[in-house]
Write a protein that holds these residues in place. Structure first.
Motif, PDB file in Angstrom:
ATOM      1  N   ILE B  31       0.852  -1.183   0.000  1.00  0.00           N
ATOM      2  CA  ILE B  31       0.000   0.000   0.000  1.00  0.00           C
ATOM      3  C   ILE B  31       0.887   1.232   0.000  1.00  0.00           C
ATOM      4  O   ILE B  31       1.660   1.447   0.939  1.00  0.00           O
ATOM      5  N   THR B  32       0.789   2.004  -1.058  1.00  0.00           N
ATOM      6  CA  THR B  32       1.494   3.276  -1.106  1.00  0.00           C
ATOM      7  C   THR B  32       0.463   4.377  -0.897  1.00  0.00           C
ATOM      8  O   THR B  32      -0.611   4.339  -1.505  1.00  0.00           O
ATOM      9  N   SER B 194      -1.860  -1.494  -4.000  1.00  0.00           N
ATOM     10  CA  SER B 194      -2.811  -0.426  -3.696  1.00  0.00           C
ATOM     11  C   SER B 194      -2.112   0.920  -3.705  1.00  0.00           C
ATOM     12  O   SER B 194      -0.982   1.057  -3.234  1.00  0.00           O
ATOM     13  N   LEU B 195      -2.809   1.897  -4.255  1.00  0.00           N
ATOM     14  CA  LEU B 195      -2.316   3.277  -4.224  1.00  0.00           C
ATOM     15  C   LEU B 195      -3.429   4.144  -3.663  1.00  0.00           C
ATOM     16  O   LEU B 195      -4.536   4.174  -4.199  1.00  0.00           O
ATOM     17  N   VAL B 196      -3.139   4.791  -2.541  1.00  0.00           N
ATOM     18  CA  VAL B 196      -4.160   5.565  -1.846  1.00  0.00           C
ATOM     19  C   VAL B 196      -3.752   7.029  -1.842  1.00  0.00           C
ATOM     20  O   VAL B 196      -2.599   7.354  -1.589  1.00  0.00           O
ATOM     21  N   ILE B 207      -2.024   2.814   7.797  1.00  0.00           N
ATOM     22  CA  ILE B 207      -2.170   1.757   6.787  1.00  0.00           C
ATOM     23  C   ILE B 207      -1.014   1.665   5.803  1.00  0.00           C
ATOM     24  O   ILE B 207      -0.860   0.660   5.122  1.00  0.00           O
ATOM     25  N   ALA B 208      -0.169   2.713   5.695  1.00  0.00           N
ATOM     26  CA  ALA B 208       0.759   2.761   4.568  1.00  0.00           C
ATOM     27  C   ALA B 208       1.978   1.872   4.754  1.00  0.00           C
ATOM     28  O   ALA B 208       2.548   1.793   5.842  1.00  0.00           O
ATOM     29  N   PHE B 221       9.083  13.979  -0.388  1.00  0.00           N
ATOM     30  CA  PHE B 221       9.516  13.076   0.671  1.00  0.00           C
ATOM     31  C   PHE B 221       8.948  11.682   0.393  1.00  0.00           C
ATOM     32  O   PHE B 221       7.802  11.539   0.021  1.00  0.00           O
ATOM     33  N   GLU B 222       9.792  10.642   0.580  1.00  0.00           N
ATOM     34  CA  GLU B 222       9.301   9.277   0.467  1.00  0.00           C
ATOM     35  C   GLU B 222       9.831   8.474   1.644  1.00  0.00           C
ATOM     36  O   GLU B 222      10.977   8.674   2.059  1.00  0.00           O
ATOM     37  N   GLY B 223       9.044   7.558   2.148  1.00  0.00           N
ATOM     38  CA  GLY B 223       9.554   6.706   3.215  1.00  0.00           C
ATOM     39  C   GLY B 223       8.446   5.903   3.868  1.00  0.00           C
ATOM     40  O   GLY B 223       7.293   5.941   3.431  1.00  0.00           O
ATOM     41  N   THR B 224       8.800   5.188   4.935  1.00  0.00           N
ATOM     42  CA  THR B 224       7.810   4.418   5.680  1.00  0.00           C
ATOM     43  C   THR B 224       7.155   5.319   6.715  1.00  0.00           C
ATOM     44  O   THR B 224       7.557   6.471   6.906  1.00  0.00           O
ATOM     45  N   ALA B 225       6.164   4.773   7.413  1.00  0.00           N
ATOM     46  CA  ALA B 225       5.504   5.540   8.461  1.00  0.00           C
ATOM     47  C   ALA B 225       6.522   5.979   9.516  1.00  0.00           C
ATOM     48  O   ALA B 225       6.475   7.112  10.002  1.00  0.00           O
ATOM     49  N   ASP B 226       7.442   5.080   9.858  1.00  0.00           N
ATOM     50  CA  ASP B 226       8.452   5.452  10.856  1.00  0.00           C
ATOM     51  C   ASP B 226       9.337   6.585  10.353  1.00  0.00           C
ATOM     52  O   ASP B 226       9.686   7.481  11.118  1.00  0.00           O
ATOM     53  N   ASP B 227       9.691   6.537   9.062  1.00  0.00           N
ATOM     54  CA  ASP B 227      10.488   7.634   8.492  1.00  0.00           C
ATOM     55  C   ASP B 227       9.752   8.953   8.647  1.00  0.00           C
ATOM     56  O   ASP B 227      10.350   9.977   8.982  1.00  0.00           O
ATOM     57  N   VAL B 228       8.450   8.927   8.395  1.00  0.00           N
ATOM     58  CA  VAL B 228       7.672  10.163   8.501  1.00  0.00           C
ATOM     59  C   VAL B 228       7.668  10.660   9.939  1.00  0.00           C
ATOM     60  O   VAL B 228       7.862  11.844  10.202  1.00  0.00           O
TER      61      VAL B 228
END
Ligand code: ADP
Ligand code: MG
Lengths: 262, 250
Positions: B31-32, B194-196, B207-208, B221-228
């Motif tokens: 899921i992106t 999935s692309l949300v 969910i991402a 910016f790109e990354g995982t939830a933790d990166d954010v």
């Protein structure tokens, strides 16, 4: 912008609009010819066009016939030519008033409804949804509506003619005291089936115009409920004017032919 | 088994530049979530993926295939690989829930009515809506509409499922429910990507698998939830914390 620039911008916008309309209508027309054929949608639209308009068309037909009988009686009475009343009014009804008034009535009810429905589908992304499911939205939405209108407006026009002639006959023979013998006699003598067919052919063309303009305006509506309202108004006005103008040219082209016939 | 790759995507409407050279990879099987303020061109981005709008320049790849400039006829086949859930569900209001979900099958298959019914019922059951089958769209709530839209998008088993702001306008409980549905759908559909699109940071973090932030026409910016959560990128921080002052002008 100075007035000349503004005029120029308006002309360019109108030409672009006409180009857009032409492309859209060509696509919708091609959509009627090529598969898939969605007969269910076609019948649903035919029912819609008929149901929406039958009573209003018949009412218009009856009163047009009746008022025309009274007015013509007044005019013919001056020349002592009241016997011509039936034939003249019937010719006017079948050749002109039937197709024109029927189409304008259907335009007001059905053309506007098509613009509003497709406009609502546009602004609520239902048209995008159709396209996202690999279905051609022009063929799915516009083709059956335009086809139904081409088929149904002539039938409604014939109903208009019928009711109109009944209206004339009733007023002339029952209320104005025109002698029924010559009245019906002349009517039969002067009015040719070709007059009725010609009127129905014209209404098919008008049906094509009012549905394609309604669908076009709705299909490209923008900007929420207000945009849908605008699209609807513009559709009804544009088709109404187009019907009257095109009628003039058709009549101009066909007139020499009917003179030859007589 | 394909990723989606967007390369240098540009799109303008008249003088308004919406996308200004956007690069993004949407990895297969995950899921992106693309997040950004309203009006930054998120819906425009999704519509270009499906060929509902065409980019001015740049390319869109599915796997190794460049779909950017396919003619309309070819694009129709590409769209068969996608399912899309629109912002306001975009159910056909002239049809019942059943007919809405059956629509793609009727248009693209020659299944008998009985088979269509079986598949529609199964699809509606998978989003927890089996009993709404004969209702009209205006008789059901916003959250239920969303779920019907998911059932309709899934019925032909797409490779890519696109959601445009799936929870906008829903109450918090319904929002959690739809988020759960997106996660559940991804986890139970093998081969699905999935692309949300969202502007809801909390839901995104829940969910991402991958988050991309859209700002001024680019992915900044790109990354995982933790990166954010741990980044000190000023735009992302402002968005996460919902502050008024910062690089994002209100
Ligand atoms: N078809 C279109 N024609 C002109 N402008 C558009 C069109 N679609 C979107 N826009 C404009 O592009 C910008 C981005 O819109 P959109 O992608 O819907 O934003 P969001 O990120 O909220 O989904 C908006 O300013 C919108 O007005
Ligand atoms: Mg949007």
């Amino acid at each position: 912008m100075n007035p000349i620039e503004r005029l120029g911008a308006w002309v360019i916008a109108s030409i672009e609009d006409l180009g857009g309309y032409t492309r859209f209508t060509a696509r919708a027309t091609w959509g009627m010819i090529r598969p898939p054929y969605r007969f269910r949608l076609l019948f649903k639209q035919m029912e819609f066009v008929g149901n929406q308009s039958l009573s209003i068309v018949m009412l218009t037909g009856a009163f047009t016939g009746m008022v025309f009988a009274v007015q013509s009686d007044f005019a013919f009475g001056r020349f002592g030519a009241r016997g011509l009343l039936g034939s003249t009014v019937t010719l006017a009804l079948t050749r002109e008033l039937g197709p024109i008034l029927t189409s304008l009535m259907v335009n007001g009810r059905v053309g506007s409804a098509m613009a509003a429905e497709l406009g609502t589908m546009r602004v609520t992304e239902q048209i995008d949804a159709i396209e996202s499911m690999s279905v051609d939205p022009v063929q799915y939405l516009a083709s059956p509506r335009i086809a139904a209108s081409i088929l149904m407006v002539p039938i409604l026009c014939a109903m208009f003619d019928l009711v109109g002639v009944i209206g004339v006959s009733y007023v002339a023979t029952q209320m104005l005291g025109v002698n029924p013998g010559p009245f019906y006699n002349r009517m039969e003598w002067f009015v040719d089936p070709d007059d009725i067919w010609g009127g129905m052919m014209k209404s098919a063309i008008f049906g094509y115009i009012l549905a394609s303009v309604g669908c076009y305006r709705g299909f490209y509506a923008r900007g929420g409920a207000e945009g849908v309202g605008q699209a609807t108004t513009r559709a009804v006005v544009a088709s109404g004017v187009a019907i009257l103008v095109i009628d003039y040219f058709i009549t101009l082209i066909l007139a020499p032919m009917s003179v030859n016939r007589a | 088994m394909s990723d989606i790759r967007l390369v240098g995507l540009r799109k303008a409407f008249g003088k308004q530049e919406v996308l200004r050279g956007l690069d993004l990879v949407v990895p297969f099987g995950k899921i992106t979530v693309i997040i950004g303020r309203s009006g930054t061109g998120k819906s425009v981005l999704l519509k270009q993926l499906m060929g509902l709008l065409r980019p001015d320049s740049g390319s869109i790849f599915i796997g190794d295939t460049d779909i950017t400039r396919l003619p309309e006829g070819e694009f129709r086949k590409v769209r068969n690989r996608f399912g899309m859930v629109f912002q306001n569900a975009a159910l056909f209001d002239s049809m019942t829930v059943y007919e809405n979900v059956a629509f793609p099958l009727r248009e693209h298959t020659r299944l008998r009515e009985r088979e269509i019914r079986e598949r529609v019922v199964a699809s509606l059951a998978s989003v927890g809506l089996a009993d709404a089958i004969d209702k009209d769209p205006h008789q059901i709530s916003g959250g239920m509409k969303k779920r019907v839209a998911v059932a309709r998008a899934l019925i032909r088993k797409p490779e890519f499922l696109l959601f445009d702001e799936p929870t906008t306008g829903l109450d918090p409980i319904m929002t959690a429910h739809v988020d759960e549905l997106i996660r559940h759908t991804q986890d139970t559909s093998p081969g699905l990507t999935s692309l949300v699109i969202s502007h809801d940071m909390e839901a995104t973090l829940r969910i991402a698998d991958k988050i991309a932030m859209l700002f001024e026409g680019r992915v900044i910016f790109e990354g995982t939830a933790d990166d954010v959560r741990s980044t000190d990128h000023p735009v992302v921080r402002q968005f996460v914390e919902g502050r008024l002052e910062g690089p994002i002008k209100v």
